[in-house]
Scaffold this motif. Structure first.
Motif, PDB file in Angstrom:
ATOM      1  N   UNK A 248      59.838  27.658 -36.661  1.00 10.59           N
ATOM      2  CA  UNK A 248      58.809  27.490 -37.688  1.00 10.59           C
ATOM      3  C   UNK A 248      59.290  26.617 -38.836  1.00 10.59           C
ATOM      4  N   UNK A 249      60.598  26.528 -39.004  1.00 12.06           N
ATOM      5  CA  UNK A 249      61.125  25.760 -40.129  1.00 12.06           C
ATOM      6  C   UNK A 249      61.301  24.276 -39.819  1.00 12.06           C
ATOM      7  N   UNK A 250      60.909  23.868 -38.648  1.00 10.98           N
ATOM      8  CA  UNK A 250      61.025  22.455 -38.333  1.00 10.98           C
ATOM      9  C   UNK A 250      62.385  22.126 -37.775  1.00 10.98           C
TER      10      UNK A 250
ATOM     11  N   UNK B  41      64.788  20.115 -39.092  1.00  9.22           N
ATOM     12  CA  UNK B  41      65.792  19.510 -39.979  1.00  9.22           C
ATOM     13  C   UNK B  41      66.830  20.476 -40.519  1.00  9.22           C
TER      14      UNK B  41
END
Lengths: 357, 226
Positions: free
Chosen positions: A352-354, A356
């Motif tokens: 969910x945090x992507x 990066x």
């Protein structure tokens, strides 16, 4: 996915109808008899018992004396071709009985067998084919003439042929190929196909030992109906595959759905949804989808089945088998869904945090 | 430091990458108090999202201590960590992380279905507070990027969290909407007394924040000027 489950449900209803229809066509004549078992010639094969079994009727007396036997009666079976005096072709499974025995059929129209030698009581399905009370059926093999005196209230068929009950002596003459004017040997009137036995708690092996026969319960005797085992086992195999396919289809769908929902699931995990919550949520979704799709499919299947029922195809819609098929579809579908949604356990909330991090 | 803050003390995070090891976080120290919004800036791969993941209990640090509202995350098992995220932490993700099947008000109700939440905020009122009451029945695909992000912020606040962790909230927004969204975040942070950590590439929104830290190669620099 819903449409695929609905299509499978339609197929299941149709297969169930076909299965029940074939069973009815194959053995409804036996199902509706009061006999609890049949004793056949000792050395005859089970799959051909009704067509090949011939033995002496003295076994009836032996069976009548067995413990638990309420009644025992001689029974004869033969398949014949016939034609009515109104030119209606009719094939009949002749069930030879003693009119006063417990095997005597009830009639919905006309009269029961009275004992006169030329009487026959026919299945309701024969009446639907154009044979009526008062018609005279000529048996092609012997030229014997049978007068239709009554029609039974339901379908009575055996090996896909309409049943006609007639006096045992007449049946014995037809089976022996006796034509009018022939001298009939006495032994003809001693021959029967089976002893029909009525009794809830009968020791069949003991009776067989005493009478020199080989017994089958009425249900076991269905397998002795022509083509019955082959037809039903084929349909059961198809139904089994359909259940397996439905589980695989549902499982594959929910696998894809779970993969598609990976991001959404990872968000929910990050927000504090437990694995148990997510599994429960997914399984409830699966159940709702399955139940709704199956309901649509069963509804459509029933409508289609009702239309098929009006044709000559052996087809009958019965609540029990359809309920079993529907529940099986739901249960196996849920098994497939359960296997698929276990993937949820492996979804990482970090997603969910992507990318990066 | 108070109980109602997030504390990272000498936090390091090392993970493998093929034959190499990568230090995503290198002895990071950070304290954020209630009502304070702190921005973390830095190039891609600097460790910003790792910091959010560690602060949110999504990753366990290799070493160091993480405390949320005074609770040391190292002592919590997976179930308790999930419970802590549900009750004490709010996450705001990049724009497209709404649940597609749910409308705006149901997005806010969703976290309340995960388990018991003490004194949650009323979803419709909260929707009104973020200026989205007129879109309550709209689903994610029927909303603009800025509107989706407002719903995401409201969803994060519905459980009255102590800590708000915000990941690139303006990544897909134009300049004006970016300003509006970060202003909303700053307003809610102060109004609700939340400790907010926001990871961003967008230097134009930093004036809304109380502090800005730059992160380079896993190290968190002292506050830089905004």
């Amino acid at each position: 996915m819903g449409s695929v489950v609905a299509l499978i449900a339609i197929l299941m209803v149709l297969l169930s109808g076909l299965s029940v229809g074939l069973v009815n066509d194959g053995v409804s004549g036996l199902q509706r008899m009061k006999a609890t078992s049949f004793a056949f010639q000792e050395d005859v094969g089970k799959d051909a018992a009704f067509s090949r079994s011939v033995f002496d009727r003295e076994a009836v007396g032996v069976w009548a004396e067995q413990d638990g036997v309420e009644q025992a009666a001689p029974f004869g079976n033969a398949l014949v071709n016939g034609k009515t005096d109104r030119d209606v072709d009719i094939d009949l499974a002749l069930f030879g009985i003693e009119p006063e025995s417990f095997l005597a059929p009830e009639v919905a129209q006309g009269t029961a067998l009275s004992g006169a030698p030329d009487e026959v009581v026919i299945s309701a399905t024969a009446a639907e084919e154009g044979v009526d009370v008062g018609d005279v059926i000529t048996v092609e093999q012997t030229g014997a003439e049978l007068r239709v005196v009554g029609v039974m209230g339901e379908q009575h068929t055996f090996g896909h042929v309409d049943v006609g009950y007639l006096p045992l002596r007449t049946w014995q003459e037809i089976r022996a190929g006796v034509r009018e004017g022939d001298q009939v040997p006495d032994r003809v009137y001693e021959e029967i196909t089976a002893v029909a036995v009525l009794g809830a708690d009968v020791d069949l092996p003991a009776g067989d030992r005493a009478a020199g026969t080989k017994s089958l319960t009425t249900e076991e005797s269905f397998g002795a109906s022509p083509g019955y085992t082959a037809e039903t086992s084929t349909l059961k195999l198809i139904q089994g595959f359909l259940y397996a396919i439905s589980a695989l289809v549902v499982g594959a769908f929910f696998t894809v759905l779970t993969i598609q929902r990976k991001q959404e699931i990872s968000v929910m995990r990050a927000l504090g949804a437990s694995t148990a919550y997510l599994l429960r949520d997914s399984l409830i979704q699966s159940l709702i989808l399955l139940v709704a799709s199956a309901a649509v499919g069963v509804g459509a299947g029933l409508a289609l089945g009702a239309a098929v029922s009006t044709t000559a195809m052996p087809f009958a819609l019965e609540a029990g088998p359809i309920a079993v098929a529907t529940v099986s579809l739901l249960v196996l579908g849920m098994v497939g869904a359960a296997v698929a949604v276990v993937r949820i356990v492996r979804v990482d909330p970090l997603t969910a945090l992507g990318e990066n991090r | 430091m108070t109980d109602h803050s997030v504390v990272l003390d000498q936090v390091s995070l090392v993970h493998g990458d093929g034959d190499e090891t990568i230090t995503a976080l290198d002895s990071v120290g950070l304290e954020v108090d209630r009502g304070e919004i702190v921005a973390i800036v830095g190039p891609s791969g600097a460790g910003k999202s790792s910091l959010l993941a560690v602060a949110g209990g999504l990753l366990r640090p290799t070493s160091g201590t993480v405390r949320i509202g005074g609770v040391d995350l190292a002592g919590l098992n997976r179930r308790r960590l999930t419970e802590l995220r549900r009750t004490r932490i709010g996450f705001v993700f990049q724009t497209n992380n709404l649940v597609p099947a749910l409308n705006a008000v149901d997005q806010l109700r969703l976290p309340l279905t995960f388990g018991k939440v003490e004194n949650p905020r009323e979803p419709r009122k909260l929707l009104e507070e973020v200026g989205m009451e007129h879109k309550a029945k709209r689903r994610g695909h029927q909303l603009s990027g800025g509107e989706r992000q407002r719903i995401g912020i409201a969803r994060a606040l519905v459980t009255r969290p102590q800590v708000l962790l915000v990941d690139e909230p303006t990544a897909a927004l134009d300049r004006q909407r970016s300003q509006d969204i970060v202003a909303l975040l700053a307003h809610e942070t102060r109004a609700q007394g939340v400790a907010t950590i926001m990871v961003t590439h967008d230097h134009d929104v930093l004036h809304h924040c109380d502090r800005v830290h730059e992160m380079i190669d896993g190290k968190l620099a002292t506050p830089v000027s905004r």
